[in-house]
Design an enzyme around this catalytic site. Structure first.
Site, PDB file in Angstrom:
ATOM      1  N   SER A 113       0.841  -1.195   0.000  1.00 24.48           N
ATOM      2  CA  SER A 113       0.000   0.000   0.000  1.00 24.48           C
ATOM      3  C   SER A 113       0.878   1.248   0.000  1.00 24.48           C
ATOM      4  O   SER A 113       1.925   1.280   0.652  1.00 24.48           O
ATOM      5  CB  SER A 113      -0.893   0.005   1.249  1.00 24.48           C
ATOM      6  OG  SER A 113      -1.519   1.270   1.404  1.00 24.48           O
ATOM      7  N   GLN A 134       0.564  -0.647  -4.860  1.00 23.93           N
ATOM      8  CA  GLN A 134      -0.763  -0.059  -5.033  1.00 23.93           C
ATOM      9  C   GLN A 134      -0.635   1.441  -5.295  1.00 23.93           C
ATOM     10  O   GLN A 134       0.274   2.105  -4.774  1.00 23.93           O
ATOM     11  CB  GLN A 134      -1.597  -0.292  -3.778  1.00 23.93           C
ATOM     12  CG  GLN A 134      -3.029   0.231  -3.873  1.00 23.93           C
ATOM     13  CD  GLN A 134      -3.733   0.203  -2.529  1.00 23.93           C
ATOM     14  OE1 GLN A 134      -3.093   0.321  -1.481  1.00 23.93           O
ATOM     15  NE2 GLN A 134      -5.045   0.041  -2.543  1.00 23.93           N
ATOM     16  N   TYR A 136      -3.093   5.032  -5.677  1.00 21.51           N
ATOM     17  CA  TYR A 136      -4.322   5.807  -5.749  1.00 21.51           C
ATOM     18  C   TYR A 136      -4.021   7.005  -6.644  1.00 21.51           C
ATOM     19  O   TYR A 136      -3.284   7.915  -6.248  1.00 21.51           O
ATOM     20  CB  TYR A 136      -4.749   6.299  -4.362  1.00 21.51           C
ATOM     21  CG  TYR A 136      -5.290   5.231  -3.438  1.00 21.51           C
ATOM     22  CD1 TYR A 136      -6.645   4.894  -3.452  1.00 21.51           C
ATOM     23  CD2 TYR A 136      -4.455   4.570  -2.547  1.00 21.51           C
ATOM     24  CE1 TYR A 136      -7.141   3.919  -2.606  1.00 21.51           C
ATOM     25  CE2 TYR A 136      -4.945   3.600  -1.693  1.00 21.51           C
ATOM     26  CZ  TYR A 136      -6.288   3.273  -1.727  1.00 21.51           C
ATOM     27  OH  TYR A 136      -6.775   2.308  -0.888  1.00 21.51           O
ATOM     28  N   THR A 162      -6.054   1.337  -7.485  1.00 20.93           N
ATOM     29  CA  THR A 162      -7.356   1.164  -6.843  1.00 20.93           C
ATOM     30  C   THR A 162      -8.312   2.234  -7.366  1.00 20.93           C
ATOM     31  O   THR A 162      -8.048   3.428  -7.252  1.00 20.93           O
ATOM     32  CB  THR A 162      -7.222   1.252  -5.313  1.00 20.93           C
ATOM     33  OG1 THR A 162      -6.464   0.119  -4.868  1.00 20.93           O
ATOM     34  CG2 THR A 162      -8.582   1.237  -4.637  1.00 20.93           C
ATOM     35  N   LYS A 237      -7.789  -2.400  -9.546  1.00 17.53           N
ATOM     36  CA  LYS A 237      -8.409  -3.063  -8.399  1.00 17.53           C
ATOM     37  C   LYS A 237      -9.689  -2.313  -8.012  1.00 17.53           C
ATOM     38  O   LYS A 237      -9.673  -1.099  -7.836  1.00 17.53           O
ATOM     39  CB  LYS A 237      -7.442  -3.066  -7.207  1.00 17.53           C
ATOM     40  CG  LYS A 237      -7.992  -3.732  -5.941  1.00 17.53           C
ATOM     41  CD  LYS A 237      -6.924  -3.761  -4.862  1.00 17.53           C
ATOM     42  CE  LYS A 237      -7.420  -4.451  -3.600  1.00 17.53           C
ATOM     43  NZ  LYS A 237      -8.422  -3.651  -2.883  1.00 17.53           N
ATOM     44  N   HIS A 261     -13.326  -3.676  -2.003  1.00 12.13           N
ATOM     45  CA  HIS A 261     -12.510  -2.984  -0.998  1.00 12.13           C
ATOM     46  C   HIS A 261     -12.741  -3.564   0.402  1.00 12.13           C
ATOM     47  O   HIS A 261     -12.679  -2.856   1.407  1.00 12.13           O
ATOM     48  CB  HIS A 261     -12.818  -1.478  -0.996  1.00 12.13           C
ATOM     49  CG  HIS A 261     -11.608  -0.624  -0.762  1.00 12.13           C
ATOM     50  ND1 HIS A 261     -10.935   0.003  -1.775  1.00 12.13           N
ATOM     51  CD2 HIS A 261     -10.950  -0.294   0.364  1.00 12.13           C
ATOM     52  CE1 HIS A 261      -9.928   0.692  -1.286  1.00 12.13           C
ATOM     53  NE2 HIS A 261      -9.903   0.520   0.029  1.00 12.13           N
ATOM     54  N   ARG A 264     -15.148  -1.806   2.801  1.00  9.38           N
ATOM     55  CA  ARG A 264     -14.730  -0.631   3.570  1.00  9.38           C
ATOM     56  C   ARG A 264     -15.156   0.694   2.944  1.00  9.38           C
ATOM     57  O   ARG A 264     -14.985   1.748   3.563  1.00  9.38           O
ATOM     58  CB  ARG A 264     -13.203  -0.638   3.755  1.00  9.38           C
ATOM     59  CG  ARG A 264     -12.712  -1.761   4.640  1.00  9.38           C
ATOM     60  CD  ARG A 264     -11.195  -1.790   4.732  1.00  9.38           C
ATOM     61  NE  ARG A 264     -10.630  -0.601   5.344  1.00  9.38           N
ATOM     62  CZ  ARG A 264     -10.513  -0.401   6.664  1.00  9.38           C
ATOM     63  NH1 ARG A 264     -10.980  -1.316   7.509  1.00  9.38           N
ATOM     64  NH2 ARG A 264      -9.958   0.689   7.139  1.00  9.38           N
ATOM     65  N   GLY A 293     -11.369 -10.518  -1.362  1.00 10.22           N
ATOM     66  CA  GLY A 293     -12.513 -10.286  -0.490  1.00 10.22           C
ATOM     67  C   GLY A 293     -13.071 -11.532   0.176  1.00 10.22           C
ATOM     68  O   GLY A 293     -13.651 -12.389  -0.490  1.00 10.22           O
TER      69      GLY A 293
END
Length: 364
Positions: A113, A134, A136, A162, A237, A261, A264, A293
């Site tokens: 992350s 990952q 964003y 994501t 993702k 997610h 979340r 998940g």
């Protein structure tokens, strides 16, 4: 002489979850265990696997069984990947470093992350496991591109973008606990790091939610731009719609992760497993489709692959292992899941991942 009570060794991922809840403080547990709204999607993610029963095949003599697969040119020992989990120092003082060490011990590919406390280049050091980062995407493309260039320089081999969280969902459990990031835990890989703030009604009367959505939203043109800026594979993702899946491939995505997610962001989204088949059909073999998940058992892994996933990712169980026993806990969680998965393969007569097909499943 009073005998010391022996604490049983965890033998399942559920055991690790119970121990983690006992060991973590209220603040950290609220963050880890919490989901959006009333956490319906979180429950559905788990329940979806129980709706499928296994139909074993018997009397099969394997020649040389294995679980190896290839993703984007790299051979991977097994299809159980470590999903990106933010702020892992909430769960262990060495956070992502420990998680990467534990993942490497089990030859598990780990997605880091960007909301990590150590710089991304430091986490890649423990071994070959942590090779995907990952991302964003931000409306300011230069900010995003800065992290992409650092990822390339550090040796990361894929970017997991994501796409399902332009806004953060309201997590009731976190709000009740008054969650706050402790001092010393910050997203050092983002410049500037994300600021925690309470939305305030704007002076012009516009909805605070819609204002934030307009400020942070990205679009398909941003995905197409990113694929033109890097040679790294781009994996999206958070894809749940077959229409989005098809468009993602058209925009240059190299892979897709079907994910809600972990429940979340938006509550009452369908379970990831229930969404998988239609995404696989839309992609039609043009790119690998991964599943994220609710996976807690080796039979869950088998069911996900039978319904079309090339591999699966686990998130919260990794944090549970990290909280209980650091790198060893992460390694043990992965080993337990892998052993359960290999046993499920053996008892359904599957020598290779390609043998795991829908014929092994019966809808309950």
């Amino acid at each position: 002489m009073t005998a010391t009570k022996r604490v049983p060794m965890p033998v399942s991922l559920d055991d690790y979850e119970r121990l983690a809840e006992q060991m973590l403080d209220t603040n950290a547990w609220a963050y880890l265990a919490g989901g959006a709204g009333d956490e319906a999607t979180m429950r559905w993610n788990h329940e979806a696997y129980a709706r499928w029963s296994l139909v074993p095949r018997v009397l099969r003599k394997p020649a040389a069984p294995d679980t190896e697969l290839e993703l984007f040119g790299r051979a991977i020992a097994h299809p159980i990947l470590v999903a990106p989990v933010a702020y892992q120092r909430l769960f262990h003082e060495n956070g992502e470093i420990e998680a990467a060490t534990g993942a490497s011990a089990q030859d598990a590919l780990m997605v880091l992350s960007p909301l990590a406390s150590p710089p991304c280049g430091d986490v890649i050091a423990p071994g070959p496991a942590c090779r995907w980062l990952q991302l964003y995407l931000r409306p300011d493309r230069e900010e995003s591109l800065s992290l992409v260039r650092r990822a390339e320089a550090a040796g990361f081999e894929a970017l997991v973008v994501t796409v399902d969280a332009p806004l953060s969902g309201l997590r009731n459990r976190e709000q009740r606990a008054g969650f706050r990031l402790p001092h010393g835990i910050a997203a050092v890989n983002l410049h500037p790091p994300p600021a925690a703030s309470t939305p305030r009604p704007p002076d012009d009367g516009e909805s605070a939610v819609f204002r934030e959505w307009r400020r942070m939203a990205i679009g398909w043109d941003d995905i197409a731009w990113l694929t033109g800026e890097t040679k790294l594979p781009i994996v999206l993702k958070g894809i749940t719609s077959p229409l989005d899946a098809s468009r993602a491939i058209d925009c240059g995505a190299s892979g897709i992760i079907v994910s809600n997610h972990g429940g979340r962001v938006l509550d009452t989204v369908a379970a990831s497993l229930d969404l998988l088949a239609q995404v696989v059909e839309a992609v039609a073999g043009r790119a690998p489709v991964l599943l994220d998940g609710g996976i807690r058992r080796g039979t869950d892994v088998l069911k996900g692959i039978a319904l079309g996933a090339s591999a699966v990712l686990i998130g919260r169980p990794i944090a549970h292992g990290l909280a209980v026993a650091g790198a060893f806990g992460v390694s043990h969680v992965l080993r337990l899941l892998r052993d359960e998965f290999e046993l499920a393969m053996a008892l359904t007569g599957c020598e290779r991942l390609a043998d795991i097909t829908p014929a092994l499943l019966l809808r309950r």
